[in-house]
Design a protein around this motif. Structure first.
Motif, PDB file in Angstrom:
ATOM      1  N   LEU A 175      41.702 115.982  21.517  1.00 13.55           N
ATOM      2  CA  LEU A 175      40.604 116.848  21.070  1.00 13.55           C
ATOM      3  C   LEU A 175      40.613 116.955  19.536  1.00 13.55           C
ATOM      4  CD1 LEU A 175      38.424 119.079  21.878  1.00 13.55           C
ATOM      5  CD2 LEU A 175      40.315 120.704  21.643  1.00 13.55           C
ATOM      6  N   ILE A 176      39.461 116.682  18.923  1.00  9.86           N
ATOM      7  CA  ILE A 176      39.429 116.775  17.451  1.00  9.86           C
ATOM      8  C   ILE A 176      38.481 117.851  16.933  1.00  9.86           C
ATOM      9  CG2 ILE A 176      40.115 114.387  17.019  1.00  9.86           C
ATOM     10  CD1 ILE A 176      37.189 113.803  16.319  1.00  9.86           C
ATOM     11  N   GLY A 177      37.583 118.358  17.775  1.00  9.99           N
ATOM     12  CA  GLY A 177      36.662 119.377  17.278  1.00  9.99           C
ATOM     13  C   GLY A 177      35.730 119.844  18.369  1.00  9.99           C
ATOM     14  N   SER A 178      34.748 120.629  17.926  1.00  5.87           N
ATOM     15  CA  SER A 178      33.770 121.158  18.862  1.00  5.87           C
ATOM     16  C   SER A 178      32.397 121.026  18.218  1.00  5.87           C
ATOM     17  CB  SER A 178      34.096 122.632  19.130  1.00  5.87           C
ATOM     18  OG  SER A 178      32.941 123.327  19.497  1.00  5.87           O
ATOM     19  N   THR A 179      31.383 120.738  19.019  1.00  6.75           N
ATOM     20  CA  THR A 179      30.030 120.590  18.451  1.00  6.75           C
ATOM     21  C   THR A 179      29.418 121.947  18.130  1.00  6.75           C
ATOM     22  OG1 THR A 179      29.185 120.526  20.688  1.00  6.75           O
ATOM     23  CG2 THR A 179      29.443 118.398  19.574  1.00  6.75           C
ATOM     24  N   GLN A 180      30.041 123.024  18.600  1.00 11.66           N
ATOM     25  CA  GLN A 180      29.422 124.327  18.420  1.00 11.66           C
ATOM     26  C   GLN A 180      30.179 125.302  17.540  1.00 11.66           C
ATOM     27  OE1 GLN A 180      27.713 126.325  21.690  1.00 11.66           O
ATOM     28  NE2 GLN A 180      25.904 125.124  21.167  1.00 11.66           N
ATOM     29  N   GLU A 181      31.485 125.268  17.645  1.00 14.05           N
ATOM     30  CA  GLU A 181      32.217 126.360  16.999  1.00 14.05           C
ATOM     31  C   GLU A 181      32.746 126.041  15.608  1.00 14.05           C
ATOM     32  OE1 GLU A 181      34.847 127.642  20.345  1.00 14.05           O
ATOM     33  OE2 GLU A 181      33.137 126.658  21.269  1.00 14.05           O
ATOM     34  N   GLY A 182      32.107 125.051  14.964  1.00 16.08           N
ATOM     35  CA  GLY A 182      32.539 124.711  13.613  1.00 16.08           C
ATOM     36  C   GLY A 182      33.894 124.030  13.611  1.00 16.08           C
ATOM     37  N   ASN A 183      34.590 124.213  12.499  1.00 15.73           N
ATOM     38  CA  ASN A 183      35.846 123.516  12.293  1.00 15.73           C
ATOM     39  C   ASN A 183      36.962 124.105  13.166  1.00 15.73           C
ATOM     40  OD1 ASN A 183      37.703 121.890  11.105  1.00 15.73           O
ATOM     41  ND2 ASN A 183      37.112 122.424   9.006  1.00 15.73           N
ATOM     42  N   LEU A 184      37.413 123.357  14.180  1.00 13.77           N
ATOM     43  CA  LEU A 184      38.497 123.849  15.049  1.00 13.77           C
ATOM     44  C   LEU A 184      39.817 123.842  14.308  1.00 13.77           C
ATOM     45  CD1 LEU A 184      38.589 122.457  18.668  1.00 13.77           C
ATOM     46  CD2 LEU A 184      37.986 124.715  17.878  1.00 13.77           C
ATOM     47  N   LYS A 185      40.649 124.841  14.599  1.00 17.24           N
ATOM     48  CA  LYS A 185      41.948 124.898  13.920  1.00 17.24           C
ATOM     49  C   LYS A 185      42.906 123.968  14.675  1.00 17.24           C
ATOM     50  CE  LYS A 185      44.833 127.046  11.076  1.00 17.24           C
ATOM     51  NZ  LYS A 185      45.250 125.686  10.787  1.00 17.24           N
ATOM     52  N   ILE A 186      43.226 122.845  14.050  1.00 19.37           N
ATOM     53  CA  ILE A 186      44.118 121.897  14.718  1.00 19.37           C
ATOM     54  C   ILE A 186      45.431 121.754  13.960  1.00 19.37           C
ATOM     55  CG2 ILE A 186      44.445 119.462  15.365  1.00 19.37           C
ATOM     56  CD1 ILE A 186      41.509 119.444  16.195  1.00 19.37           C
ATOM     57  N   SER A 187      45.331 121.572  12.633  1.00 17.77           N
ATOM     58  CA  SER A 187      46.546 121.293  11.862  1.00 17.77           C
ATOM     59  C   SER A 187      47.156 122.548  11.268  1.00 17.77           C
ATOM     60  CB  SER A 187      46.221 120.343  10.717  1.00 17.77           C
ATOM     61  OG  SER A 187      45.783 119.133  11.243  1.00 17.77           O
ATOM     62  N   SER A 188      48.489 122.541  11.190  1.00 15.89           N
ATOM     63  CA  SER A 188      49.200 123.646  10.539  1.00 15.89           C
ATOM     64  C   SER A 188      49.064 123.488   9.020  1.00 15.89           C
ATOM     65  CB  SER A 188      50.677 123.594  10.917  1.00 15.89           C
ATOM     66  OG  SER A 188      51.258 122.446  10.327  1.00 15.89           O
ATOM     67  N   LYS A 189      49.495 124.498   8.308  1.00 17.26           N
ATOM     68  CA  LYS A 189      49.426 124.484   6.843  1.00 17.26           C
ATOM     69  C   LYS A 189      50.217 123.300   6.269  1.00 17.26           C
ATOM     70  CE  LYS A 189      48.891 128.473   3.927  1.00 17.26           C
ATOM     71  NZ  LYS A 189      49.211 129.855   3.824  1.00 17.26           N
ATOM     72  N   ILE A 190      51.370 123.036   6.872  1.00 17.88           N
ATOM     73  CA  ILE A 190      52.216 121.940   6.354  1.00 17.88           C
ATOM     74  C   ILE A 190      51.487 120.604   6.519  1.00 17.88           C
ATOM     75  CG2 ILE A 190      54.477 120.799   6.491  1.00 17.88           C
ATOM     76  CD1 ILE A 190      55.565 123.353   7.761  1.00 17.88           C
ATOM     77  N   SER A 191      50.862 120.390   7.696  1.00 21.68           N
ATOM     78  CA  SER A 191      50.128 119.133   7.917  1.00 21.68           C
ATOM     79  C   SER A 191      49.003 119.001   6.893  1.00 21.68           C
ATOM     80  CB  SER A 191      49.492 119.099   9.305  1.00 21.68           C
ATOM     81  OG  SER A 191      50.454 119.121  10.293  1.00 21.68           O
ATOM     82  N   SER A 192      48.284 120.111   6.631  1.00 23.56           N
ATOM     83  CA  SER A 192      47.173 120.048   5.676  1.00 23.56           C
ATOM     84  C   SER A 192      47.682 119.668   4.292  1.00 23.56           C
ATOM     85  CB  SER A 192      46.459 121.388   5.584  1.00 23.56           C
ATOM     86  OG  SER A 192      46.008 121.753   6.839  1.00 23.56           O
ATOM     87  N   ARG A 193      48.815 120.221   3.914  1.00 19.09           N
ATOM     88  CA  ARG A 193      49.366 119.885   2.597  1.00 19.09           C
ATOM     89  C   ARG A 193      49.735 118.400   2.537  1.00 19.09           C
ATOM     90  NH1 ARG A 193      52.939 124.893   2.332  1.00 19.09           N
ATOM     91  NH2 ARG A 193      51.503 126.465   1.565  1.00 19.09           N
ATOM     92  N   GLN A 194      50.288 117.904   3.628  1.00 21.14           N
ATOM     93  CA  GLN A 194      50.650 116.482   3.671  1.00 21.14           C
ATOM     94  C   GLN A 194      49.384 115.627   3.540  1.00 21.14           C
ATOM     95  OE1 GLN A 194      53.579 114.880   3.751  1.00 21.14           O
ATOM     96  NE2 GLN A 194      54.731 116.779   3.626  1.00 21.14           N
ATOM     97  N   HIS A 344      31.513 121.334  24.835  1.00 23.59           N
ATOM     98  CA  HIS A 344      31.281 121.185  23.391  1.00 23.59           C
ATOM     99  C   HIS A 344      32.410 120.451  22.694  1.00 23.59           C
ATOM    100  CE1 HIS A 344      28.757 125.014  24.014  1.00 23.59           C
ATOM    101  NE2 HIS A 344      27.978 123.954  24.067  1.00 23.59           N
ATOM    102  N   ALA A 345      33.407 120.058  23.464  1.00 26.84           N
ATOM    103  CA  ALA A 345      34.580 119.425  22.852  1.00 26.84           C
ATOM    104  C   ALA A 345      34.261 118.012  22.365  1.00 26.84           C
ATOM    105  CB  ALA A 345      35.706 119.367  23.872  1.00 26.84           C
ATOM    106  N   VAL A 346      34.844 117.656  21.215  1.00 25.68           N
ATOM    107  CA  VAL A 346      34.699 116.295  20.686  1.00 25.68           C
ATOM    108  C   VAL A 346      36.083 115.653  20.743  1.00 25.68           C
ATOM    109  CG1 VAL A 346      34.062 114.876  18.693  1.00 25.68           C
ATOM    110  CG2 VAL A 346      32.859 117.031  19.112  1.00 25.68           C
ATOM    111  N   TYR A 347      36.148 114.461  21.344  1.00 28.27           N
ATOM    112  CA  TYR A 347      37.429 113.778  21.483  1.00 28.27           C
ATOM    113  C   TYR A 347      37.506 112.546  20.589  1.00 28.27           C
ATOM    114  CZ  TYR A 347      38.702 116.819  25.300  1.00 28.27           C
ATOM    115  OH  TYR A 347      39.041 117.907  26.021  1.00 28.27           O
TER     116      TYR A 347
END
Ligand code: AOF
Ligand code: ZN
Length: 379
Positions: A175-194, A344-347
């Protein structure tokens, strides 16, 4: 150090200094244009020990090359020293004299390199020049570290297209996102920094206009101290959907941005892009979609040698299908908020357990609760 007697160190010592030189080369990765970020470390090897007497890295923009500043710093101490260089020193008269000649003139007695330069003007000639001048040349295998730091340059030189890293953040089941609920929270802060660090090492970040409109991302590097390392942004927009409200457009004067669309795109829309300081890259269409292999050639011709593709699902699928992905980086979220309604899930076109064919896992890291998997295209 008195009584300098130049000795040839054992291979472990050589490897240690070459590894240090490769780490230095990472300093300007993504900042040297069509030139690779090369590093040179000058070492005096004596019986009582070894010491670094000079170091240099290819300057931002690509010139001067790495060797002249390293030798300048070493000065007289370059005489009798060993130079470790991550790439075969150049043999051509470009905007600067050949680095092989600069090494000869400085009086080094040995040169250790990690990779032969595929540039036609060099390709073995740099090593030959040194050998003919009586300098001992040791060509070592720089291994993955050398390939990684020069991946964009090597790809562009040998295939006339950029090195492509496809990065996707997903849940265990893709699962990478949703067509309705905007940006889904997937990555932790550490992953985002990487991810931001990874961005800084590429020449460009590429996404589709859907991602640019829906998520409205900044697509820059926001790590403290690395703010100046944001790469160019490339947005694919075959239907001219982007408007001035999109962050990637209204911040283009700060972070350079290229929008890719067919040359038949509306004139007023092209004027709006120009007004906002956005560059335009015309592209061919193939079945109504942007022809990616041709676009990769065009971007390489613009001097873009490495691209990080960051989504969405359709773009990822197209890059994989067109066989354009060299490296795949998957961040698997440990704690993912699933959308309320699964319709609404995007894979992603693949999952961590069902990866695309032709890739081998070369690294697995833990970033907080997330796992990061790095895969390389099989040769
Ligand atoms: C080196 N040391 O630090 C780099 C090298 O346009 P020019 O004259 O700068 O030449 C570009 C070529 O120089 C590039 O394609 C590659 O062969 C070499 N880059 N060589 O000895 C360096 N950056
Ligand atoms: Zn050079």
């Amino acid at each position: 150090m008195n009584n300098v007697i130049n000795i040839t160190p054992d291979v472990t010592q050589d490897q240690k200094f070459l590894d240090a030189t490769l780490r230095l080369a990472r300093k300007h990765q993504g900042l040297t244009g069509t030139n690779p970020s090369v590093a040179c470390v000058v070492v005096q090897h004596a019986q009582e020990g070894s010491r670094i007497v000079g170091s240099g890295v290819t300057a931002k923009g690509g010139r001067p090359h790495a060797e002249p500043p390293a030798l300048e710093e070493a000065g007289e101490l370059a005489k009798g020293a060993t130079a470790y260089v991550t790439l075969e020193p150049c043999a051509h008269h470009g905007k600067t004299p050949p680095c092989a000649q600069t090494l000869i003139d400085a009086g080094v007695v040995r040169v250790v390199t990690a990779i032969t330069d595929p540039d036609n003007r060099v390709n073995g000639k740099g090593h030959s020049m040194l050998i003919e001048a009586g300098i001992k040349v040791t060509e070592m295998d720089g291994g993955e570290a050398a390939q990684r730091v020069m991946q964009g340059y090597l790809k562009a030189r040998t295939s006339s297209r950029p090195f492509v890293t496809l990065k996707m953040a997903m849940s265990e089941d893709g699962l990478i996102g949703s067509t309705q609920e905007g940006n889904l929270k997937i990555s932790s802060k550490i992953s985002s920094r990487q991810t931001h660090l990874h961005r800084a090492r590429h020449d460009a970040i590429l996404v589709g206009s859907g991602t640019a409109l829906f998520d409205d991302p900044n697509l820059d590097c926001r790590l403290q101290g690395l703010e100046g390392r944001s790469p160019l942004r490339v947005i694919l927009d075959e239907k001219s959907n982007l408007t001035e409200t999109a962050t990637v457009i209204n911040t283009a004067l700060k972070t350079p941005t290229i929008i890719v669309s067919p040359s038949s795109s509306p004139v007023e829309w092209r004027e709006m892009l120009a007004r906002n300081g956005v560059q335009h890259q015309a592209c061919e269409l193939e079945g109504g979609r942007i022809a990616l292999p041709e676009l990769m050639g065009d971007l390489a011709a613009r001097g873009i040698q490495s691209i990080m593709v960051e989504g969405g699902a359709r773009i990822a699928e197209s890059f994989i299908k067109e066989n354009l992905v060299d490296e795949l980086v998957i961040h698997v979220g440990g704690k993912v908020d699933k959308p309320q309604t699964l319709e609404h899930a995007v894979y992603a076109p693949f999952t961590p357990n069902k990866l695309p064919d032709g890739f081998v896992v070369c690294q697995k890291l833990n970033f907080g609760a997330d796992t990061s998997i790095r895969l390389r295209k099989k040769n």
